[in-house]
Design an enzyme around this catalytic site. Structure first.
Site, PDB file in Angstrom:
ATOM      1  N   LEU A  39       0.830  -1.195   0.000  1.00 52.91           N
ATOM      2  CA  LEU A  39       0.000   0.000   0.000  1.00 52.91           C
ATOM      3  C   LEU A  39       0.869   1.250   0.000  1.00 52.91           C
ATOM      4  O   LEU A  39       1.940   1.274   0.607  1.00 52.91           O
ATOM      5  CB  LEU A  39      -0.924  -0.007   1.223  1.00 52.91           C
ATOM      6  CG  LEU A  39      -2.014  -1.076   1.220  1.00 52.91           C
ATOM      7  CD1 LEU A  39      -2.690  -1.161   2.584  1.00 52.91           C
ATOM      8  CD2 LEU A  39      -3.046  -0.797   0.133  1.00 52.91           C
ATOM      9  N   HIS A 449       6.955  39.376   7.275  1.00 54.70           N
ATOM     10  CA  HIS A 449       8.383  39.694   7.267  1.00 54.70           C
ATOM     11  C   HIS A 449       8.995  39.267   8.593  1.00 54.70           C
ATOM     12  O   HIS A 449       8.392  39.453   9.636  1.00 54.70           O
ATOM     13  CB  HIS A 449       8.571  41.200   7.082  1.00 54.70           C
ATOM     14  CG  HIS A 449       9.999  41.644   7.226  1.00 54.70           C
ATOM     15  ND1 HIS A 449      10.918  41.512   6.210  1.00 54.70           N
ATOM     16  CD2 HIS A 449      10.659  42.192   8.282  1.00 54.70           C
ATOM     17  CE1 HIS A 449      12.091  41.982   6.619  1.00 54.70           C
ATOM     18  NE2 HIS A 449      11.958  42.391   7.873  1.00 54.70           N
TER      19      HIS A 449
END
Length: 470
Positions: A39, A449
């Site tokens: 899987l 920022h």
């Protein structure tokens, strides 16, 4: 497992197949998965995930050898290569087990074996035969069958992987030792990432590409920056090259490479062949159906339907772009369409692509050249990471953010990035493409920022002559 009839039967348990099953279960459809090996598919076991674990190790190795630039000192730095490989395999195993847990939680049965279309029964339901070595075959039926069998490495004549001297991606993920000399054939995402990993771990790497430039699907400026940085790191890059038949010795291999009409023999310890993939269309029962195959990939319409009623194909089996996130998105779209929901076909220009080499590369939408070829008048914005405060503070000043806008409407047509962490940032531009945002809306967006993502804002402003920091 007593139940053998379902609303949907999914053949393949990769990022397309298991996601299709989970979404079907959410929509209260009876669903089962047929998986032959493990899987999670190639992505979790032999692709996306284990390569990222290896690349993380190589980034650490690079950083440990660059400590002086940060004011640190370390002596006798070394690594245990076998532990690095073992960690990569453990990460894959953990995630593959996680997929198993998710399917169990959703009560989705998994049939182990190879699934094959086997016609229709008297009621018109699709029949699928599941075979497994050493066990009796199982017959299943479903109203709908989703093929998600994925793809495998392409083998070109004379360049076939032998597991010893010539590797495919599988052998390159589990080497016994670090090769001193390595030649990588193909500079797409797979080849480039392996070249980056092995070089940063200390191998002498040569990267060969038949196209005129490396990373040929990327914007030309991004490709040029990548090549320049690879060469600075010590990777020898050869473009416009033709590779001849390999000559194998006991522990080395000689590769004839034709460059500008002259042939050079390059002798290395290992070769990685990364020349593309082919769809797994064999032995899944396509014969006798209306399903068409084009260059090893199943042909589908915009909603993943094949020419055979009730049969669908998703992911790598259904063609480019060969990306796990494309497969997962197709899976959800396909299942929702089956369930009768209103769905939107995928626009390939809104699918991001990421390459996790050093520096990273990410993109979405049209390149500048492709936009012009499509007839757009464009405005282009560029912002170098050397002008970004966070990038400088991190010691990662190499990179460029490039935006391409429709000059008439202001719509963002494409974005192309190279630098630190750009694979994490590109989603901002993907959202802009999906939402059909214009330069005005992006310019008004406030970026935090200090972040590298500020460069994304500056690249938008630059397209309209308004960049503030460059």
């Amino acid at each position: 497992m007593s139940q053998t009839d379902f609303d949907i039967l999914v053949i393949g348990g990769g990022p397309g197949g298991y996601v299709a099953a989970l979404r079907a279960a959410q929509l209260k459809l009876s669903v089962a998965v047929v998986e032959a090996t493990h899987l999670g598919g190639i992505c979790l076991n032999w692709g996306c995930i284990p390569t990222k674990a290896l690349l993380r190790a190589s980034e650490i190795n690079h950083l440990l050898h660059d400590l002086d630039s940060y004011g640190f000192k370390a002596e006798q730095v070394s690594f245990d290569f076998k532990k690095i490989i073992a960690r990569s395999r453990a990460v894959s195993k953990q995630l593959s087990s996680g997929v198993s847990h998710l399917l169990k939680k959703a009560k989705v049965p998994v049939f182990e074996g190879f699934g094959k279309l086997d016609g229709v029964d008297k009621t018109g339901r699709r029949k699928v035969l599941v075979s497994k070595e050493g066990a009796a075959s199982i017959g299943l039926t479903a109203k709908h069958v989703i093929l998600a069998t994925g793809a495998r490495a392409r083998a070109l004549p004379g360049l076939e992987a032998d597991g010893k001297l010539v590797w495919s991606y599988r052998e390159a993920l589990v080497p016994d030792d670090l090769p001193k000399r390595l030649l990588v054939i193909g500079s797409g995402a797979i080849g480039t990432e392996f070249a980056s990993f092995y070089r940063n771990m200390g191998s002498a790497v040569t990267l060969v590409e038949v196209a005129p430039r490396i990373l040929p699907v990327e914007d030309e400026e991004i490709s040029a920056i990548a090549q320049k940085e690879f060469e600075k790191q010590g990777i020898r890059v050869i473009t416009g090259a033709k590779v001849g038949a390999l000559r194998k010795n006991s522990d080395t291999v000689t590769v004839p490479v034709e460059i500008n009409g002259k042939t050079e023999d390059i002798t290395v310890d290992k070769v990685i062949s990364a020349v593309g993939i082919v769809g797994n269309v064999e032995n899944i029962g396509l014969e006798g159906t209306k399903i068409k195959v084009d260059r090893t990939h199943v042909v589908t319409d915009a909603l993943c339907r094949t020419g055979e009623p009730g049969v669908y194909a998703i992911g790598d089996l259904a063609g480019a772009p060969w990306l796990a996130h494309k497969a997962s998105h197709e899976a959800v779209m396909c299942v929702e369409a089956i369930a009768g929901k209103d769905v939107h076909p995928i626009d390939s220009t809104k699918i991001p692509g990421c390459t996790y080499c050093r520096p990273q590369i990410a993109s979405v939408g049209y390149t500048e050249a492709r936009a012009r070829e499509a007839g757009y008048a464009v405005r282009v914005g560029k912002f170098p990471l050397m002008a970004n405060g966070k990038a400088l503070a991190m010691g990662e000043p190499v990179g460029l953010i490039k935006t391409v806008f429709d000059a008439k409407t202001g719509e963002l047509l494409g974005a192309h990035m190279i630098g630190a962490e750009v694979t994490e940032m590109v989603q901002g531009y993907v959202i802009a493409r999906t939402g059909e945002l214009t330069e005005a809306e992006l310019a008004e967006t406030i970026f935090p920022h200090p972040t590298i993502s500020e460069s994304m804002h500056e690249a938008v402003l630059a397209a309209y002559g308004g960049a503030l920091h460059f």
